[in-house]
Design a protein around this motif. Structure first.
Motif: not given
Length: 563
Positions: A40, A44, A64, A139, A177, A181
């Motif tokens: 992750l 990013l 974030v 997301v 993402i 995750r």
């Protein structure tokens, strides 16, 4: 002339088509690059780098959004040097213009960001910025964060095409993402399961409570990437929680500290019986007195306190995890396995306590058996032998022989008294719920074994549980703990021996090792404290060096006041 104009216009259109083709190609490359990663943090980083490259922006950032949905929990930048970031100070929290994109998750293009009504200006050492493009990243229909791009190179403004490209990238970023995750969650779940299995195995193999606490704290810190982890437990007579074990940055300073119930995450979690989180511990009033988060120049990052058990005094304690400033906050995806791990840890601690109680009961039963055997067998036989010798002494005509027989009878009498005193110590001290000096000394030596790297050699002699007054026993245990701690930190010894002897009106504690010895110019504040403790009870404390090297420290005190 008309033909030249048409040719020039055609060339312009061709250049535009080529530019569009190149941009689409770059966009596809960026999408593939972003989707290739599963870590992750790397995803990013690649997103914000690709965004800045696609629109030729000098500066880029990805914020974030935190669990509260109003502020930024993490802020990644591109275009700023480490020196510039350090000079700017704390990272943005999501107020002002950055907060506008959070509260209204739609693309935002500005020719002059300073002219926007939500703009609050820049910190003193912040580089000047003019043009601005902000696009949210979603997301699964949830806004995860925002892309912020400033200062398009060439001094031109961001246009509609730039906005479309970044909006397209944000869609691909959301998918990447989400995948990262899910992968990270699966990996984390496996690590938690392995940690739970390791703790269970440690318990079944007979590990002590301190060893189990250390394993819990270390594994929790490793899995969550925390800067510091400590376990604080409730203690009778103390208005707060005692930090029993700490690991990570500043752990030595945390060990043994009392964490108040008020003004700390640990206290709040202990009382509530559920996890308590802080997005930024340095600015959260609940962390004002939390060890490990106060007084930090770089500010304290996200923190979470998880109770080991239920709320109130029946709880086993609290596990605190603190991350560095700028690290991601503890989200729901992390809290669920962390709570399950804490529950497993609470069960492990309860099992350790139950096993210790069972061992204590077995020890008491064994002591009762020994006491009965001493009383029913040894004392009776010694008494009979003494009676026989007394009778024989009357028949002995030689004066010297009769005197020797009399002395033997007196010695038997004294031996009977000693055995009876020992029986009394075996039967009464533990029944009163207070472990004797023997048990306390043995426990202190056992607890020191992990820090020393090897078990110390322990020898005890005399009526330690009956002849040594409680206040002197407390001094002895405190001195023993300090000497063993010093040996672990400074001696670098492979052998440590402890001798505890009570007799002739005094108690003598000797701790010797084969280490590097005590340097003449070294700090002696701890040794001065031990000397003062000895003088306070009328005793002495001496430091010596054996012929074979190392050190030999002797602490002695009279068994009676003024003795």
């Amino acid at each position: 002339m008309r033909l030249d104009e048409l040719l020039d216009e055609l060339q312009v259109r061709i250049d535009e088509v080529r530019g569009t083709r190149d941009r689409v190609h770059s966009l596809l490359e960026a999408v593939v690059s972003v989707g290739r990663e599963l870590d992750l943090a790397q995803v990013l980083r690649r997103i914000v780098e690709a965004a800045a490259l696609l629109v030729d922006a000098e500066y880029g950032a990805l914020g974030v959004i935190g669990p509260d949905g109003r502020t930024l929990a993490q802020f990644l930048t591109v275009g700023l040097t480490d020196a510039q970031i350090a000079a700017i100070g704390p990272l943005p929290a999501g107020h002002g213009l950055l907060g506008e994109v959070i509260h209204h998750p739609e693309p935002l293009r500005l020719t002059d960001l300073g002219a926007h009504p939500c703009s609050h200006g820049f910190p003193a050492d912040h580089p000047p910025m003019r043009t601005f493009l902000g696009v949210p990243i979603r997301v699964r229909d949830e806004v995860f964060g925002n892309l912020y791009l400033t200062d398009k190179r060439g001094g031109v403004d961001f246009d509609t095409e730039d906005e479309t490209v970044i909006s397209t990238l944000s869609v691909a970023a959301g998918v990447a993402i989400d995948n990262a995750r899910l992968y990270e969650g699966a990996q984390r779940q496996q690590r938690w399961l392995r940690a739970n299995a390791e703790i269970t195995e440690s318990l079944l193999s007979g590990s002590s409570r301190p060893a189990v606490l250390e394993l819990i704290a270390r594994r929790a810190r490793e899995i969550t990437g925390a800067r510091l982890a400590h376990i604080a437990v409730p203690v009778d007579g103390v208005d707060g929680l005692l930090v029993e074990f700490a690991v990570g940055e500043g752990a030595d300073a945390q060990q043994g500290l009392v964490v108040a119930f008020d003004g700390t995450l640990s206290g709040a979690a202990h009382r509530a019986g559920k996890p308590v989180t802080a997005l930024r511990a340095s600015g959260d009033g609940r962390c004002a007195d939390e060890p490990g988060t106060r007084g930090r120049e770089d500010g304290a990052g996200p923190a979470v306190a998880v109770p080991l058990g239920t709320a109130g005094r029946e709880g086993r304690g609290v596990l605190l995890l603190a991350r560095a400033a700028g690290d991601p906050a503890f989200g729901e995806g992390e809290l669920e396995p962390l709570v399950a791990f804490a529950g497993q840890a609470a069960i492990a601690l309860e099992l350790a306590e139950r096993r210790r109680d069972a061992e204590q009961i077995a020890l008491l039963e064994e002591r009762d058996r020994i006491a009965r055997d001493l009383h029913d067998l040894a004392i009776q036989r010694l008494f009979a032998t003494g009676m026989t010798l007394q009778s024989a002494a009357r028949l002995v005509e030689h004066e010297g022989a009769a005197e020797r027989v009399g002395r033997a009878v007196d010695d038997l009498d004294e031996t009977i008294k000693i055995i009876r005193s020992t029986i009394f110590g075996l039967r009464t001290r533990d029944r009163e719920g207070e472990p004797g000096l023997r048990a306390r000394a043995a426990r202190a030596v056992g607890d020191a074994a992990p820090s020393l790297g090897h078990p110390p050699i322990l020898s005890m002699e005399g009526l330690l549980d009956t002849d040594v007054p409680p206040q002197i026993a407390d001094h002895v245990v405190a001195v023993l703990g300090e000497l063993l701690s010093n040996a672990a930190r400074h001696a670098r010894a492979t052998r440590v021996a402890v001798a505890l002897k009570a007799g002739q009106g005094e108690i003598v504690l000797t701790v010797s090792d084969n280490g590097v010895g005590i340097p003449a110019q070294g700090r002696r504040s701890g040794l001065r404290n031990l000397d003062e403790r000895a003088r306070a009870v009328g005793g002495t404390f001496t430091v010596g060096t054996p012929d074979e090297g190392g050190s030999r420290l002797v602490w002695r005190a009279p068994l009676t006041p003024g003795g």
